[in-house]
Design a protein around this motif. Structure first.
Motif, PDB file in Angstrom:
ATOM      1  N   LEU A   7       0.828  -1.211   0.000  1.00 22.34           N
ATOM      2  CA  LEU A   7       0.000   0.000   0.000  1.00 22.34           C
ATOM      3  C   LEU A   7       0.864   1.263   0.000  1.00 22.34           C
ATOM      4  N   SER A   8       1.934   1.237   0.778  1.00 27.39           N
ATOM      5  CA  SER A   8       2.848   2.380   0.830  1.00 27.39           C
ATOM      6  C   SER A   8       3.458   2.649  -0.545  1.00 27.39           C
ATOM      7  N   ARG A   9       3.765   1.542  -1.218  1.00 28.44           N
ATOM      8  CA  ARG A   9       4.378   1.675  -2.546  1.00 28.44           C
ATOM      9  C   ARG A   9       3.383   2.284  -3.539  1.00 28.44           C
ATOM     10  N   VAL A  10       2.108   1.854  -3.449  1.00 28.05           N
ATOM     11  CA  VAL A  10       1.081   2.394  -4.349  1.00 28.05           C
ATOM     12  C   VAL A  10       0.899   3.887  -4.108  1.00 28.05           C
ATOM     13  N   GLU A  11       0.868   4.282  -2.801  1.00 32.08           N
ATOM     14  CA  GLU A  11       0.697   5.696  -2.482  1.00 32.08           C
ATOM     15  C   GLU A  11       1.878   6.531  -2.987  1.00 32.08           C
ATOM     16  N   LYS A  12       3.071   5.951  -2.933  1.00 31.86           N
ATOM     17  CA  LYS A  12       4.254   6.642  -3.442  1.00 31.86           C
ATOM     18  C   LYS A  12       4.131   6.880  -4.946  1.00 31.86           C
ATOM     19  N   ARG A  13       3.612   5.840  -5.635  1.00 30.20           N
ATOM     20  CA  ARG A  13       3.446   5.980  -7.085  1.00 30.20           C
ATOM     21  C   ARG A  13       2.366   7.003  -7.423  1.00 30.20           C
ATOM     22  N   ALA A  14       1.363   7.096  -6.532  1.00 33.90           N
ATOM     23  CA  ALA A  14       0.306   8.086  -6.745  1.00 33.90           C
ATOM     24  C   ALA A  14       0.894   9.498  -6.727  1.00 33.90           C
ATOM     25  N   LYS A  15       1.843   9.718  -5.790  1.00 33.06           N
ATOM     26  CA  LYS A  15       2.497  11.024  -5.723  1.00 33.06           C
ATOM     27  C   LYS A  15       3.309  11.292  -7.000  1.00 33.06           C
ATOM     28  N   GLU A  16       3.975  10.223  -7.487  1.00 34.21           N
ATOM     29  CA  GLU A  16       4.736  10.376  -8.720  1.00 34.21           C
ATOM     30  C   GLU A  16       3.803  10.719  -9.888  1.00 34.21           C
ATOM     31  N   ALA A  17       2.593  10.120  -9.833  1.00 31.35           N
ATOM     32  CA  ALA A  17       1.614  10.381 -10.890  1.00 31.35           C
ATOM     33  C   ALA A  17       1.186  11.846 -10.878  1.00 31.35           C
ATOM     34  N   GLU A  18       1.140  12.419  -9.679  1.00 33.69           N
ATOM     35  CA  GLU A  18       0.774  13.826  -9.559  1.00 33.69           C
ATOM     36  C   GLU A  18       1.776  14.703 -10.318  1.00 33.69           C
ATOM     37  N   LEU A  19       3.061  14.399 -10.156  1.00 33.03           N
ATOM     38  CA  LEU A  19       4.090  15.145 -10.874  1.00 33.03           C
ATOM     39  C   LEU A  19       3.928  14.987 -12.386  1.00 33.03           C
ATOM     40  N   THR A  20       3.604  13.736 -12.776  1.00 30.14           N
ATOM     41  CA  THR A  20       3.408  13.472 -14.214  1.00 30.14           C
ATOM     42  C   THR A  20       2.248  14.287 -14.761  1.00 30.14           C
ATOM     43  N   LEU A  21       1.182  14.386 -13.964  1.00 26.98           N
ATOM     44  CA  LEU A  21       0.008  15.140 -14.384  1.00 26.98           C
ATOM     45  C   LEU A  21       0.347  16.628 -14.564  1.00 26.98           C
ATOM     46  N   GLU A  22       1.171  17.152 -13.648  1.00 23.76           N
ATOM     47  CA  GLU A  22       1.598  18.541 -13.762  1.00 23.76           C
ATOM     48  C   GLU A  22       2.320  18.773 -15.085  1.00 23.76           C
ATOM     49  N   GLN A  23       3.185  17.802 -15.418  1.00 25.09           N
ATOM     50  CA  GLN A  23       3.927  17.917 -16.673  1.00 25.09           C
ATOM     51  C   GLN A  23       2.980  17.886 -17.875  1.00 25.09           C
ATOM     52  N   LEU A  24       1.942  16.993 -17.767  1.00 33.13           N
ATOM     53  CA  LEU A  24       0.968  16.897 -18.851  1.00 33.13           C
ATOM     54  C   LEU A  24       0.194  18.202 -19.011  1.00 33.13           C
TER      55      LEU A  24
END
Length: 340
Positions: A7-24
């Motif tokens: 679960l911790s790993r999934v939440e970490k990836r969610a944060k990474e996804a946020e950065l990706t969304l900003e770039q998009l």
């Protein structure tokens, strides 16, 4: 890897996804000024697709989180709910106008979408987590079943004819039953009696009850029986009372007497009785306690049912005080009175 770590790993990836969304978003801003409308439409389609995938993943993560919480509570783990990262998403139209929250409306909080490759990985993680959860649940059920079978097997191994178990059961049952069989009443002979040095209403007697040593007994009979009437006579003694001091002299038994408001009279054993003879009661074969526990007030519970009958016979619930092979105990001058 445990479910918590996953679960911790999934939440970490969610944060990474946020950065990706900003770039998009920045990419969309660049495309906004471009004349290539097809490129803009393609980017928006990709964003919408990622948002849908992220919504599905969010539901799977929430369901997995609830399963994990249930297992942790079952195993005594204290719960501290983790904060969830949320963000208000603004959508840009083709004409460049940013659609935000209308005036006066409540902002909608939407979970951030993950990149496409992260969606695939997260789906695999959810599947693995479900399998781990099922495995943990199955192992817990198996352990509980083994424990239950072990307890049942132990019960079956106990032999009903085991003397130790039977004795323990008899002792427990004996503790629950309170009747005259708990009283150790024996025949005694008063060898000599004297006035108590510090109490005018008490006698101090030396009594033979068939034991290696005589017992000292203190009795409040001065007003009812003359001193000469106390000498060398047979009496019925209650021998398992806890020894108690009476005006400085320890009394080790009690002389049983018929009692009424008018007078008190000593119970007479049957002819032929000797010191140490047991007084028994037909239908009450229990073994007397070595010493009555004052806290349980056993004598106080039994005493109200000790009575002198119409025929002058000492009884318990109508059953005579009996000395085996010699007869019943009587109170010559009393009828229908209490025994104390």
């Amino acid at each position: 890897m445990t479910d918590v770590e996953r679960l911790s790993r999934v939440e970490k990836r969610a944060k990474e996804a946020e950065l990706t969304l900003e770039q998009l978003k920045k990419y969309v801003e660049v495309l906004k000024n471009s004349s290539d409308k097809s490129t803009i439409g393609s980017a928006k389609t990709e964003i919408q697709h990622l948002s849908e995938e992220n919504g599905k993943l969010e539901k799977e993560i929430e369901r997995l989180r609830e399963t994990l919480v249930t297992l942790e509570i079952k195993n005594g783990v204290a719960q501290v709910p983790p904060p969830r990262a949320v963000r208000t998403i603004a959508v840009t139209r083709e004409d460049g106008v940013v659609q935000g929250t209308p005036p006066g409306a409540v902002a909608q909080q939407t979970a951030l979408p993950l990149p496409a490759e992260e969606v695939v990985r997260s789906k695999d993680l959810v599947t693995n987590s479900e399998e781990s959860t099922k495995k943990v649940s199955k192992e817990t059920t198996t352990q509980e079943k083994k424990k239950k079978d072990s307890v049942n097997e132990s019960k079956l191994k106990k032999k009903p004819d085991d003397p130790a178990a039977k004795k323990a059961g008899d002792d427990e049952s004996n503790d629950e039953i309170v009747d005259v069989s708990k009283l150790d009443m024996r025949i005694g002979r008063i060898l000599n009696a004297n006035r108590h040095p510090d109490a005018d209403s008490l006698y101090v007697e030396e009594v033979d009850v068939g034991e290696p040593k005589t017992r000292t007994v203190v009795s409040g009979l001065v007003k009812h029986v003359p001193l000469e009437g106390m000498q060398n006579r047979l009496v019925v003694l209650l021998c398992n009372l806890k020894p108690a001091k009476m005006r400085g002299v320890t009394s080790e038994a009690m002389v049983m007497c018929g009692s009424s408001p008018e007078k008190v009279e000593i119970i007479d054993p049957p002819p032929g009785s000797v010191p140490g003879d047991r007084v028994t009661f037909k239908g009450y074969p229990g073994v007397p306690d070595a010493q009555l526990n004052p806290k349980k007030k056993i004598f106080e519970q039994v005493q109200p049912e000790l009575r002198v009958s119409e025929e002058g016979v000492a009884c318990y619930r109508g059953v005579p005080f009996m000395v085996e092979g010699k007869g019943v105990c009587k109170v010559a001058g009393m009828r229908n009175s209490a025994i104390k």
